[in-house]
Design an enzyme around this catalytic site. Structure first.
Site, PDB file in Angstrom:
ATOM      1  CB  SER A  52      -7.644  -0.189  -8.504  1.00 44.05           C
ATOM      2  OG  SER A  52      -8.309  -1.438  -8.485  1.00 44.05           O
ATOM      3  CG  ASP A  56      -6.785  -2.431 -11.718  1.00 48.07           C
ATOM      4  OD1 ASP A  56      -6.180  -1.389 -11.420  1.00 48.07           O
ATOM      5  OD2 ASP A  56      -7.301  -3.186 -10.875  1.00 48.07           O
TER       6      ASP A  56
END
Length: 723
Positions: free
Chosen positions: A60, A206
């Site tokens: 991320s 993600d």
């Protein structure tokens, strides 16, 4: 001599042995949204203490910092880049409203942009995220200096691993090769907020869902002896703080993240590894504008473990040698030899290249190509628009890569309008449209519209560019509308009339890029004015009129409804051939911002150079910011003059991913109606004032305001929706 050679060989052997004895260090940068800026502060301490890193893994926001680190950016460069970014704007995909085509202005004003729903062979399809990530991806390009060529992970001097999640299977996916920027973008696709990334025939979101702190991946990546793991994940919310749909969704993601982080922490060896969790209390995953403060928190946390870090330190010469081996970055941009557009299914390539200012033989300027691609994206046909620079046969090729919307090119659009003068009548309408785009290679569009409620309407509009650059167009349209017209005298409503109108028009025009358009055409209109209730002060009429019309519309405001800066201008002229009247109308607006204050100005006029305006085409005054204090359209007449000056104070802004703000404002207004059909006693200039609270919201325009006109009752106004 032989002894000297043996001595030197022994010395080099000792140096080599010492280098080999240095523990191999892997760096792990966890995900946490904006909290990931803390990684930069930690890197600043690692640099100062001369801690060499042999490989890096990130998830991320950690993937962004890891990628920047792997291509050779220093921590101070990263800090400057984050500080210079407009994070509020970055989470809004479209360019400024002033950069959109006027055609998009028209559609946006009538229908909520967030309501766009695809109509496909598989049924209705919705947008996959609040934010497509267009500006975010271009920012990643700038961070890793993609203008010199797309960085490929496998070609980086430092081994790098980036973690993402396959949304189709739930699998943990590790990028160790391929496009660095696409891997970074995939790893940051927060479900529900950022759209998934389609790459290698898979859809990614993600990586924090499966491995937010990839300790084991980093350890195996370079067979590390020591792992430095930095955890910046958001803690779970307290039960009493979980009450809304958004907070429940956020808590579910946090639970999944914390579970895999706990497994990673369990794999950390307390003797040889270093684990760090900076104190980020009070800082959330969405606090990107506070990146400098977050980086400082990371630096402070790293300062607290300096004694542990120093066992990994090397000499200054050794550190310089380590950094040099992966810091070889290009310093000169080669000129672009050719521009290519990726193959498109229904969009004509010239619809893309018309926005590009890049010339063959010129260097690529990142700021310029970003603006150009945002204008391309602003046409509304694409999920994303990216670029890469590739070398082919000693040529530098700029490849522009638009991805057409998977839920297009046909859409449903919706709008609503609640308009109320409190204590009097309230009106409500719902709008819907079926919008077919790219009917042909020139970009033809069909817009079928309908409305129910206070206003009932059906219509069809065909907008057809006549050449690939879409500068010239023709536009035939038809519309039937039924609405209500109240008749006032002495501030009282005496009657209500039904106004039914049928319009057929055809026009040709010139599109002035993102500035506006000019058009000329022919209008045929049937108007029926029929008494409904009250006292019949006006006669019933049914009239057909036809004539030529000219129109100029220009809009350079930066916002759809409550602009912060810019200007807009419109002017029109209609000459009726059978009703013996002509009508000219003009309006100019401007806005300018100082800090959190916005100054607004507006002037408007309507006149009849010949004849007298009929009631169904009369000039109108009355309503919020149109002589506030009067009822809506309380004054009808043959001509008008109107001016407004206002000031607003911005008191709040929409969350990330939403454009708009909230304001308190006040206006001073003056208006005069010429020959009057209603309110015949109100001769001369009328003075009005308004105070209000409102702004641009996900539901469109919103305001609650109070208006006052001298010698008339005051009124409160409430409006929500699209005008």
């Amino acid at each position: 001599m032989r002894s000297l050679i043996l001595a030197l060989a022994l010395l080099f052997s000792c140096v080599a042995s010492a280098a080999e004895l240095r523990p191999r260090v892997a760096l792990v940068l966890g995900g946490g949204g904006a909290r990931g800026a803390a990684h930069i502060g930690v890197l600043e301490v690692l640099e100062r203490e001369r801690i060499p890193i042999d490989c890096v893994a990130g998830t991320s926001m950690g993937a962004l910092v890891a990628g920047a680190f792997a291509v050779g950016l220093k921590p101070d460069e990263m800090r400057k880049m984050l500080a210079s970014a407009d994070w509020v704007d970055m989470f809004q995909d479209n360019p400024a409203y002033s950069e959109l085509s006027y055609r998009n202005h028209v559609v946006s004003q009538r229908y909520l942009p967030g309501s766009e729903t695809g109509v496909t062979g598989k049924g209705l399809q919705y947008q996959p995220g609040v934010v497509a990530g267009q500006k975010i991806k271009l920012f990643f390009n700038r961070v890793v200096r993609a203008e010199y060529g797309e960085p490929m992970i496998e070609k980086l001097s430092m081994p790098l691993a980036i973690i993402a999640t396959d949304i189709g299977t739930g699998d943990r996916v590790v990028f160790r090769d391929g496009s660095l920027t696409l891997a970074m973008r995939a790893s940051m696709s927060v479900p529900g907020l950022l759209s998934p990334v389609t790459y290698r025939d898979r859809k990614f979101v993600d990586g924090g869902l499966v491995d937010n702190l990839p300790v084991q991946e980093a350890r195996t990546l370079c067979n590390a002896d020591t792992v430095i793991a930095i955890n910046v994940g958001s803690p779970l919310l307290k039960a009493e703080d979980v009450g809304s749909l958004i907070s429940v969704s956020a808590q579910m993601i946090n639970i999944l993240t914390e579970q895999n982080v706990a497994r990673s922490i369990a794999s950390i060896d307390k003797e040889r590894d270093i684990y760090l969790r900076p104190d980020l209390e009070g800082l959330g995953a969405g606090d990107f504008p506070r990146n400098s403060e977050i980086a400082d928190r990371g630096r402070k946390a790293a300062e607290s473990i300096v004694p542990q870090l120093r066992r990994l330190a090397v000499s200054e010469d050794a550190y310089v040698a380590w950094r040099t081996q992966f810091e070889a970055r290009p310093t000169e941009r080669a000129p672009i030899s050719e521009v290519q557009v990726a193959e498109l299914k229904y969009v004509h390539p010239e619809a893309v290249t018309r926005h590009l200012k890049q010339k063959n033989g010129k260097e690529l300027e990142p700021s310029m190509i970003e603006k150009d691609l945002l204008r391309v994206y602003g046409d509304g046909a694409y999920e994303s628009v990216d670029y890469s620079v590739q070398s082919e046969r000693d040529k530098n090729i700029l490849k522009v890569m638009p991805v057409e919307k998977s839920w297009g090119p046909d859409y449903m659009r919706f709008g609503m309008r609640l308009d109320s003068v409190l204590g009097s009548d309230a009106t409500f309408s719902l709008r819907g449209a079926y919008h077919k785009t790219w009917l042909n290679s020139l970009g033809g569009e069909l817009l079928f519209t309908g409305e129910v409620g206070h206003t009932a309407a059906v219509g069809v509009d065909w907008y057809q560019p006549v050449e690939p650059l879409q500068r010239f167009f023709v536009e035939p349209a038809m519309m039937f509308r039924r609405t209500r017209q109240d008749i006032y005298q002495n501030d009282k409503r005496y009657s209500e009339y039904q106004l039914r109108t049928f319009e057929g028009r055809v026009a040709g025009g010139l599109a002035l890029g993102s500035v506006g358009q000019l058009r000329a055409g022919w209008l045929t209109r049937m108007s029926e004015y029929e008494f409904d209730t009250g006292i019949p002060l006006m006669p019933n009429t049914r009239t057909w009129t036809s004539g030529g019309e000219l129109r100029a519309d220009m809009d350079q405001f930066d916002r759809l409804y409550f602009p912060q800066r810019g200007w807009a201008f419109s002017a029109s002229y209609f000459e009726s051939l059978n009703e013996n009247y002509s009508k000219v109308a003009g309006e100019a607006k401007a806005a300018h911002t100082w800090n959190d204050f916005v100054l607004n100005g507006q002037v408007r006029l309507v006149d009849s150079p010949s004849g007298q305006l009929p009631l169904y085409d009369a000039a109108k005054l009355g309503g919020f910011k149109n002589l506030s204090g009067f009822y809506n359209d309380q004054m009808l007449g043959d001509s008008l003059r109107f001016g407004l000056i206002g000031v607003e104070r911005i008191v709040g802004r929409m969350p990330l991913g939403m454009r708009g703000d909230l304001r308190f404002g006040a206006t001073m207004e003056m208006g005069r109606m010429g020959y009057r059909y209603t309110e015949t006693q109100r001769a001369g200039w009328q003075q009005a004032n308004a105070v209000y609270f409102g702004g641009e919201t996900p539901f469109g325009l919103m305001y609650l305001g109070w208006g006052h006109v001298r010698n008339a009752p005051s009124h409160w106004y409430l409006f929500i929706g699209t005008p």
